[in-house]
Design a protein around this motif. Structure first.
Motif, mmCIF file in Angstrom:
data_model
loop_
_atom_site.group_PDB
_atom_site.id
_atom_site.type_symbol
_atom_site.label_atom_id
_atom_site.label_comp_id
_atom_site.label_asym_id
_atom_site.label_seq_id
_atom_site.Cartn_x
_atom_site.Cartn_y
_atom_site.Cartn_z
ATOM 1 N N ILE A 194 -65.125 4.867 71.064
ATOM 2 C CA ILE A 194 -64.367 3.882 70.292
ATOM 3 C C ILE A 194 -64.957 2.513 70.438
ATOM 4 O O ILE A 194 -65.444 1.860 69.675
ATOM 5 N N ALA A 223 -65.035 -1.953 56.845
ATOM 6 C CA ALA A 223 -63.503 -1.421 57.069
ATOM 7 C C ALA A 223 -63.705 -0.026 56.603
ATOM 8 O O ALA A 223 -63.030 1.094 57.581
ATOM 9 N N ALA A 224 -64.276 0.557 55.693
ATOM 10 C CA ALA A 224 -64.431 1.819 55.604
ATOM 11 C C ALA A 224 -65.280 2.518 56.559
ATOM 12 O O ALA A 224 -64.800 3.807 57.048
ATOM 13 N N ALA A 266 -65.386 1.752 59.786
ATOM 14 C CA ALA A 266 -64.476 1.765 61.019
ATOM 15 C C ALA A 266 -63.516 2.896 60.563
ATOM 16 O O ALA A 266 -63.224 3.671 61.600
ATOM 17 N N ALA A 267 -62.804 3.133 59.356
ATOM 18 C CA ALA A 267 -61.910 4.296 59.228
ATOM 19 C C ALA A 267 -62.590 5.700 59.332
ATOM 20 O O ALA A 267 -62.045 6.358 60.480
ATOM 21 N N VAL A 268 -63.603 5.774 58.877
ATOM 22 C CA VAL A 268 -64.313 7.029 58.968
ATOM 23 C C VAL A 268 -64.691 7.242 60.426
ATOM 24 O O VAL A 268 -64.745 8.383 60.934
ATOM 25 N N MET A 286 -63.638 6.014 63.145
ATOM 26 C CA MET A 286 -62.507 6.486 64.128
ATOM 27 C C MET A 286 -62.045 7.963 63.858
ATOM 28 O O MET A 286 -61.512 8.583 64.739
ATOM 29 N N ALA A 287 -61.903 8.167 62.764
ATOM 30 C CA ALA A 287 -61.519 9.554 62.134
ATOM 31 C C ALA A 287 -62.529 10.652 62.904
ATOM 32 O O ALA A 287 -62.300 11.398 63.389
ATOM 33 N N LEU A 288 -63.492 10.362 62.888
ATOM 34 C CA LEU A 288 -64.702 11.056 63.227
ATOM 35 C C LEU A 288 -64.413 11.127 65.049
ATOM 36 O O LEU A 288 -64.636 12.178 65.654
ATOM 37 N N VAL A 289 -64.235 9.972 65.741
ATOM 38 C CA VAL A 289 -63.863 10.126 66.875
ATOM 39 C C VAL A 289 -62.852 11.067 67.209
ATOM 40 O O VAL A 289 -62.879 11.818 68.171
ATOM 41 N N ILE A 290 -61.825 10.819 66.561
ATOM 42 C CA ILE A 290 -60.526 11.813 66.721
ATOM 43 C C ILE A 290 -60.931 13.261 66.583
ATOM 44 O O ILE A 290 -60.687 13.965 67.392
ATOM 45 N N ALA A 291 -61.712 13.538 65.440
ATOM 46 C CA ALA A 291 -62.309 14.832 65.305
ATOM 47 C C ALA A 291 -63.139 15.312 66.285
ATOM 48 O O ALA A 291 -62.812 16.450 66.889
ATOM 49 N N HIS A 319 -63.152 14.465 69.406
ATOM 50 C CA HIS A 319 -62.163 14.512 70.491
ATOM 51 C C HIS A 319 -61.342 15.657 70.774
ATOM 52 O O HIS A 319 -61.318 16.478 71.494
ATOM 53 N N ARG A 320 -60.900 16.094 69.315
ATOM 54 C CA ARG A 320 -60.296 17.599 69.317
ATOM 55 C C ARG A 320 -61.265 18.541 69.606
ATOM 56 O O ARG A 320 -60.881 19.539 70.266
ATOM 57 N N ILE A 364 -64.213 11.551 74.588
ATOM 58 C CA ILE A 364 -64.880 10.852 73.490
ATOM 59 C C ILE A 364 -66.113 10.179 74.202
ATOM 60 O O ILE A 364 -66.390 9.065 73.619
ATOM 61 N N VAL A 417 -58.827 -7.896 57.517
ATOM 62 C CA VAL A 417 -59.487 -6.487 57.654
ATOM 63 C C VAL A 417 -59.683 -6.247 59.088
ATOM 64 O O VAL A 417 -59.360 -5.092 59.489
ATOM 65 N N LEU A 467 -64.283 2.938 49.532
ATOM 66 C CA LEU A 467 -62.949 2.647 50.346
ATOM 67 C C LEU A 467 -62.063 3.986 50.160
ATOM 68 O O LEU A 467 -61.460 4.479 51.334
ATOM 69 N N ALA A 523 -63.811 6.826 51.745
ATOM 70 C CA ALA A 523 -63.697 6.808 53.241
ATOM 71 C C ALA A 523 -62.292 6.939 53.638
ATOM 72 O O ALA A 523 -61.949 7.726 54.675
ATOM 73 N N LEU A 543 -61.154 14.058 58.140
ATOM 74 C CA LEU A 543 -61.746 14.324 59.524
ATOM 75 C C LEU A 543 -60.750 14.316 60.716
ATOM 76 O O LEU A 543 -60.783 15.274 61.521
ATOM 77 N N ALA A 544 -59.826 13.559 60.346
ATOM 78 C CA ALA A 544 -58.784 13.295 61.500
ATOM 79 C C ALA A 544 -57.747 14.260 61.418
ATOM 80 O O ALA A 544 -56.981 14.691 62.527
#
Lengths: 102, 168, 673, 510
Positions: free
Chosen positions: A29, A72-73, A75-77, A79-84, A86-87, A92, B58, B146, B149, B156-157
């Motif tokens: 993260i 922003a996009a 970061a969203a992806v 973080m999602a990857l980080v969570i994935a 981690h699972r 992490i 943001v 966006l 994403a 993914l999550a």
């Protein structure tokens, strides 16, 4: 020191800070946040040259907007990857995700 | 103006450096938020109001929330802190620092950039016209990115199977 | 009467029989045999018709040329040629073939592959006939090689026997060595004249214009193109006709079934070389009379011929295998023919070829009859006493012997040999061929007397001979016909009535009467008598007691005899020179493959090795040792480098940043602003 | 069908077949075989349709399609066929299905093998019809991929190593090709073979290429030479070949030696000679020596090979070198002797076709022997096969004698024409090369004697079946063609004669 130089210096310092975060933090993260910081440093350069550059640089301003949106996009992806991850790995720590080994 | 900028620069830089160095993950994330806030202020001082507000929205509003959620969701605990120092990391850090040093040096001491007078700030209306005119395609593309994403992040999550999601 | 454009029918019939036979089921026996017999008889009749056509106009070269295919904008043309030489030879080949075919039906009755045998025989006859009526050196070469193939198949007919397989290979390779010369000669001729047709309405290679050009083209060293081409073509003939130094395959070829030996290693195929030289005689003789030519082509032919005539006769003296005696005798007689061509009397050579075909086929079939009766015993030391048990075979064999050694006045061999020796005597260049021919006459009489004595006289010295019976009707019939021919075939070319010579040359040859050659005839009769006397005294007078008793000749001249038994070590000489050279070259090639070309690759790989600090020695036994080493080196180097690939993103990034930093510092300190 | 669609379909149908097989889910094995056979046989059908359009009066392309493809780079979708291309397309059409059938006969993972093979076949066809470097090179490189996987996955015990060796060698060669064409493109702005040849003919190419640097023309020539030379192979770039041919699955060996080596020969005629005639002429003497070395050393090395397929591989080097020998002799001689030049050129192309037939047949024979003996290729482990399997021996014998150039069979015609041409241009070289004819006879008959003659021994002592129906279907057509083309060589010569005549008139320099 002129404002332009100041901006450039800050940009460089922020970039360095982000880079160091990416390089030495073991947590995914924080690595991502470091990347964000590096992006910000780049944005700052755009703005500086828009403001103090030779003129006609409104593209710089617009570009920063896009950059923020993409960040922003990202970061969203990210973080999602980080969570994935981690699972998957129950961790992490970047060092644990070493599947790229050749 | 320079003084204002210099102060803002310090306000922005100090939490950033601290964020990299503190051991606690939550603290670190919060410090990053501070740095972004400082940067927004810096933008404001530069005369890029719209960008400054976008930055605040943001980063302070969005990315920081995502990051904090990620921290919480992955529950790294207090042990996952700064890794033990190693030669490799030292080399990396040193290289990063020297890289920046050279950038600084080139920009500050050898640069022949004339210190231009600031150009007139762009009125918000003009910005709107720009975004809706020549950059329309780019705006649409960014919107697409966006969206993708968002979907990608969700996919993914999201847990593979609902049953697994319970303990994840 | 057969028109030239229908000549192709003569070889086509047996070829068709061969094709059908090859496609027939392998166990089929009656069909291939019947087809082969029918085809050869048909060809015989056609040949007779062709002969009639040729004799009607002996000097005219009737041709039928056609285009085989086009190479670029140039046609490659072939053709058929009707002239007395080819037509006579066709009749001869067909005639002997018919008899041998009939003989074979009985001789190989119990062989499971009888059908296959006749298929191969048909292929052979087709190729041989094609060779005879070809009007193109290229077509001749095609048939020539097919004859070689058929010979290969037939020598190795009993291919389960390693000796037969080896002999077949040896025959093919040895003759192919000569064929390289043939091919080069053909190429040269093609290059020099742009054609390979013998006769083409004035544009053929054997016609005036081309010959003059060939004789006028000179090369460095005084050679003319005609000489060079002639010698190269002669090299092909040397291989096919078993001339020294390529005679070594012919005795080994006796591993084939005896009818094969009779047909192709005595009567027809080996005569192809003589036929070739006779066919291209105008070309061979084109350099005659030119000054400054180091060696005239025909001189070389005469020398090789006389050496072969003497050598073959000498080697025949010490052989104990009936067929090998006859094989060396064939070598020797072929030498006579070459000698005749060399001294310019090609029609005498063809005459001798015809008579020799008859009597040598007779002798071989006679030996086949003996071998058949004696349960495949062909060592003369273990035969004996067959004169009473196989009276018919004995008589016909005697007639053949008489023809071979040239008993005067009646037998065919006498007249043809007389013609050869007569021509040799008149040769202006040297008397040595003549003397060699005379020596050969004595030796021939001697070894044939020895062979007859050992085989037929005395008492049986082995089980096979003791239980021999006269051969079946099909075999004796062939023997009878051939015996008649052996005696009578000489009457067509006597000095008093040189009909054959006139027909062959296309111009009347003056009958010189008996008077002119009388001295020579008396001389050769005396020599024959001397040979018979010596042989009879040593072998017939006191036949050996059993198969282990030493040869009378060996008792008197042990050194000479041992040398002759060892065939003058010529095979060993080849093994030690040509064979070793070839093996050495092959070993060198393999070595180059393995170390030099492989080594070059390995050198390239060494660079990769050093960068990766790799020194693991790899031993792989194979041609590409070097390459394997190189690729292993590359792989190890890569593994070493791949240690850096920890899989940790940060490690990679660190490397990137270090690189960037170095670059940036360089740029900054380098003063680029 | 229009000409353009014919050409496209020629290449596309095998690829389509490969795609269908690769993505088509779990088909039953019979359906896979049938589909693969159909896709492979399509080449022969299209080849026949194209043959019907062939006009012997036209020396150049009789079918051509050229549409812009990547405009910004000046790359065209340029396909076309002349007699030479058609010759090789027909060769592929004959050998492709037979090699495919051989490959699939006893293969595991039939679907994958068939897909790879069809990809290989389509790529080879693409090489023979493409006239722009870009599509040509794509096909040229694409052919490596299936070959690699086929050798590695379905080959012998050392198939992996051989496949790597093969790919590394050919890739190294291809790198030369690519660089050379990059230079050509940089200098001229086109990668089209015809355009480049045209520039060459008008003399502009030398100047433009020279603009890149004084060494550029020589280096470009060298790059193309090496790239093609590895594939053909030209001595000494053949080191990959023995192991590859020995380890590849039999069907793939058939295709490699029958078709892929011809890609190199084809390239020499289509690319190297028209675009670099002056360089080729200047270096003809050393190249001639290399080709002669290939002829001689190939034959001699075959003499020493104890393994059947290695022997055939070296024999292949020997035979392919004859084609190059002819080309180099012609290139070096100039317009000296039109008849000889035409003869050598026609002979080289005919030889390329005929070698494809006989070498493929011999590799198939080797495959049958290996299969019957449980996988050994060691000559000493056989004996008396002719007694055990007479039909097989008959067909194998025809292939063998075709390979050693017996007149009346197809192998003779090409060799004879080559020798006829080379003798007129370079008598000494021709004389030396004839020695290889003798050596070829020695090792082939030696092989025959050891394996087929003598008493049954080694692997032949047990049950040794004669040809079965499927094997007949492979060997039968090949042997039939050998006899047919040996008796009636005009069938082949008719395709290449117009080209040979035209080349002799235009391409050789005065």
């Amino acid at each position: 020191m002129s404002p332009l130089h100041l901006c450039l210096a800050l940009s460089a310092a922020l970039f360095c800070t982000g880079l160091v975060a990416v390089l030495i933090r073991g947590n995914a993260i924080l690595v991502l946040l470091g990347v964000e910081l590096m992006l910000n440093a780049a944005n700052l350069n755009f703005l500086a040259f828009w403001r103090f550059g030779p003129g006609g640089g409104e593209a710089g301003l617009v570009f920063v907007l896009f950059s923020i949106a993409v960040a922003a996009a990202e970061a969203a992806v990210g973080m999602a990857l980080v969570i994935a991850v981690h699972r998957h790995l129950r961790s992490i720590r970047i060092a644990d995700a070493n599947r790229l080994k050749g | 103006m320079t003084t204002l900028l210099a102060v803002l620069a310090l306000i922005c830089l100090a939490p950033a450096v601290a964020a990299v160095l503190v051991r606690n993950l939550i603290h670190s994330a919060l410090l990053f938020v501070l740095a972004w806030l400082g940067l927004a202020a810096f933008y404001l001082a530069l005369g890029a109001e719209f960008v400054a507000f976008a930055q605040a929205l943001v980063y302070v509003g969005g990315v920081s929330m995502v990051a904090l959620f990620a921290v919480l969701l992955t529950r790294p605990g207090r042990t996952d802190l700064l890794p033990p120092p190693s030669a490799a990391r030292a080399v990396g850090g040193l290289a990063a620092v020297s890289l920046v040093a050279s950038m600084l040096a080139s920009s500050l001491f050898w640069s022949r950039l004339p210190s231009m007078e600031p150009t007139a700030p762009i009125p918000l209306r003009r910005l709107g016209e720009l975004l809706a005119g020549p950059y329309l395609v780019a705006v649409l593309l960014v919107g697409l990115i966006l969206t993708v994403a968002l979907i990608g992040g969700l996919l993914l999550a999201a847990p593979r199977r609902p049953a697994e999601g319970a303990d994840a | 009467m057969l028109h030239a454009s229908h000549l192709w029918l003569i070889p086509a019939l047996p070829l068709l029989a061969a094709a059908v036979g090859a496609a027939a089921p392998r166990t089929a026996r009656r069909l291939p045999v019947a087809l082969a017999l029918g085809a050869i008889i048909g060809s015989f009749l056609l040949s007779l018709a062709a002969l009639a056509g040729a004799l009607a106009a002996p000097a005219a070269k009737l041709t039928a040329n056609f285009t085989w295919f086009w190479a670029g904008s140039t046609a490659v043309r072939l053709g058929w040629l009707l002239d007395p030489l080819g037509a006579l030879m066709s009749v001869l080949v067909c005639g002997v073939s018919v008899l041998v075919f009939i003989f074979s039906t009985a001789y190989l009755r119990d062989d499971p592959r009888l059908g296959r045998f006749f298929t191969c025989l048909s292929l052979f006859v087709a190729a041989m006939l094609g060779l005879l009526v070809a009007n193109s050196l290229l077509l001749l070469l095609v048939c020539w090689e097919l004859v070689g193939l058929a010979s290969y198949l037939l020598i190795g007919f009993w291919f389960e026997r390693p000796a037969a397989a080896a002999a077949a290979k040896k025959a093919f390779i040895t003759t192919r060595l000569g064929d390289l010369g043939f091919l080069l000669g053909l190429l040269w001729l093609f290059h020099a004249t742009g054609s390979s047709l013998f006769y083409d309405g004035g544009a053929g290679v054997l016609e005036g214009g081309a010959l003059e050009r060939l004789a006028a083209t000179t090369l460095p060293g005084g050679w003319t193109a005609a000489t060079g081409i002639g010698l190269l073509l002669f090299a092909g003939a040397v291989g096919k006709s078993g001339q020294f130094p390529l005679h070594v395959w012919l005795p080994d070829a006796m591993e084939g079934p005896t009818p094969v030996s009779a047909l192709i290693h005595a009567a027809t195929m080996v005569a192809a070389g003589v036929f070739l030289v006779a066919r291209v005689f105008p070309l061979m003789a084109a350099d005659q009379g030119l000054g400054g030519v180091p060696v005239h082509a025909l001189t070389a032919v005469a020398v090789i011929g006389s050496v072969t005539a003497l050598l073959g006769a000498l080697l025949a003296v010490a052989q104990t295998d009936i067929k090998r005696v006859l094989a060396y005798s064939t070598v020797s007689q072929l030498g006579y023919m070459m000698l005749a061509v060399g001294v310019g009397a090609w029609e005498a050579a063809v005459f001798h070829l015809i008579t020799h075909a008859c009597f040598k086929a007779l002798l071989f079939l006679g030996s086949g009859s003996v071998i058949h009766a004696a349960h495949h015993e062909q060592d003369a030391r273990r035969l004996g006493g067959l004169a009473t048990r196989m009276r018919f075979t004995y008589v016909t064999f005697l007639l053949g012997t008489g023809a071979l050694i040239g008993l005067p006045l009646v037998f065919s061999g006498f007249w043809s040999k007389e013609a050869v020796l007569h021509a040799a005597e008149l040769w202006p260049v040297s008397h040595l061929p003549f003397l060699a021919g005379l020596a050969g006459v004595v030796l021939t009489a001697f070894y044939m007397t020895r062979l007859v004595s050992e085989t037929f006289l005395g008492r049986a010295r082995g089980d096979g001979a003791a239980h021999a019976h006269e051969s079946p009707r099909a075999m004796t019939l062939s023997l009878a016909v051939l015996a008649v021919a052996s005696v009578a075939a000489g009457w067509i070319g006597t000095p008093a009535w040189p009909w054959l010579q006139s027909q062959l040359t296309g111009a009347p040859v003056a009958a010189h009467g008996l008077g002119e050659g009388l001295g020579l005839m008396i001389l050769s009769t005396v020599l024959v008598g001397a040979g018979i006397a010596a042989g009879g005294w040593m072998y017939a007078h006191s036949p050996r007691a059993d198969d282990r008793a030493p040869d009378p000749l060996a008792r008197r001249f042990p050194g000479v005899f041992a040398a002759l038994v060892a065939r003058l070590w010529i095979d060993e000489f080849y093994a030690a020179t040509v064979g070793r050279l070839l093996r050495g070259a092959a070993a060198l090639a393999a070595w180059l493959e393995r170390w030099v070309w492989g080594g070059l690759v390995s050198l390239t790989g060494r660079v990769a090795e050093t960068t990766g600090e790799v020194n693991r020695a790899i031993d792989e036994d194979g041609l590409n040792t070097g390459f394997d080493r190189a690729s292993d080196g590359l792989r190890d180097a890569a593994q070493r480098y791949s240690r850096a690939q920890t899989g940790e993103v940060q490690g990679y990034l660190r490397a990137v940043v270090v690189g960037l930093a170095v670059l940036a510092l360089l740029l900054v300190w380098g003063g680029i602003r | 069908m229009t000409a353009a669609s014919l050409l496209t379909a020629l290449v596309a149908v095998p690829w389509l077949g490969a795609l269908l097989l690769a993505t088509g889910g779990a088909l039953p094995a019979r359906a896979v075989r049938a589909l693969a056979a159909l896709a492979s046989l399509s080449t022969l059908v299209f080849g026949a349709l194209l043959l019907a359009r062939f006009d012997p009066a036209v020396p150049g392309l009789f079918v051509e399609t050229r549409v812009p493809w990547i405009r910004s780079l000046g790359i065209d979708y340029h396909l076309g066929l002349d007699g030479m291309g058609l010759l090789f397309v027909l060769l592929t059409g004959v050998l492709g299905p037979l090699a495919l059938a051989t490959t699939l006969r006893r293969a595991a993972k039939v679907r994958a093998a068939a897909a790879w093979f069809l990809l290989l076949q389509g790529s080879a066809l693409g090489v023979f019809v493409a006239l722009d470097f870009f599509p040509w090179f794509i096909c040229w490189e694409l052919s490596l991929v299936p070959a690699f996987f086929l050798i590695r996955g379905w080959g012998g015990a050392n198939g992996g190593a051989a496949a790597y060796r093969f790919v590394v060698f050919t890739l190294a060669g291809s790198a030369g090709l690519l660089l050379a064409f990059a230079a050509l493109y940089a200098a001229t702005g086109t990668m089209n073979f015809a355009d480049l040849a045209q520039l060459r003919a008008t003399g502009e190419l030398a100047g433009k290429l020279g603009g890149l640097g004084t060494l550029a023309p020589a280096l470009a020539f060298l790059g193309v030479l090496v790239g093609l030379g590895v594939k053909a192979p030209l001595f000494p770039f053949h080191s990959w070949m023995p192991a590859t041919y020995a380890e590849a699955p039999v069907g793939v060996s058939m295709f490699l030696t029958g078709v892929m080596s011809k890609m190199g020969v084809y390239g020499f005629f289509r690319i190297l000679w028209p675009i670099f005639p002056a360089e080729l002429r200047a270096h003809a003497a050393p190249l001639l020596v290399l080709a002669l070395a290939g002829v001689l050393l190939g034959a001699l090395a075959a003499l020493r090979s104890g393994s059947l397929r290695r022997m055939l591989a070296y024999s292949s080097l020997n035979h392919v070198s004859y084609c190059l020998l002819a080309l180099f002799a012609v290139a070096g001689a100039g317009r000296a002797d039109g008849v000889a030049v035409e003869s050598a050129l026609a002979g080289a192309l005919i030889q390329a076709f005929n070698h494809g037939l006989s070498a493929a047949a011999l590799f198939f024979v080797a495959g049958v022997l290996e299969h019957r003996s449980g996988g050994t290729s060691d000559l000493d482990r056989f004996g008396g096969v002719r007694a055990a399997a007479p039909r097989f021996a008959l067909l194998a014998g025809v292939a063998l004698f075709s390979s050693l150039g017996l007149p009346g069979l197809n192998g003779f015609v090409g060799e004879f024409l080559i020798f006829r041409g080379v003798f007129a241009l370079q008598p000494l070289v021709a004389a030396l090369a004839t020695v290889a004819l003798l050596v070829t006879a020695i090792f082939l008959l030696g092989f025959w004697q050891r394996v087929f003659h003598g008493p049954r021994s080694g692997a032949v002592t047990g049950t040794f079946a004669d040809l079965d129906a499927a094997e007949w279907r492979v060997l039968g057509p090949l042997v039939f063609l050998m006899i047919l083309l040996g008796v009636a060589p005009q069938l082949l010569a008719g395709l290449v004669n117009p080209l040979a005549t035209a080349w002799a008139a235009t391409l050789t320099l005065p």
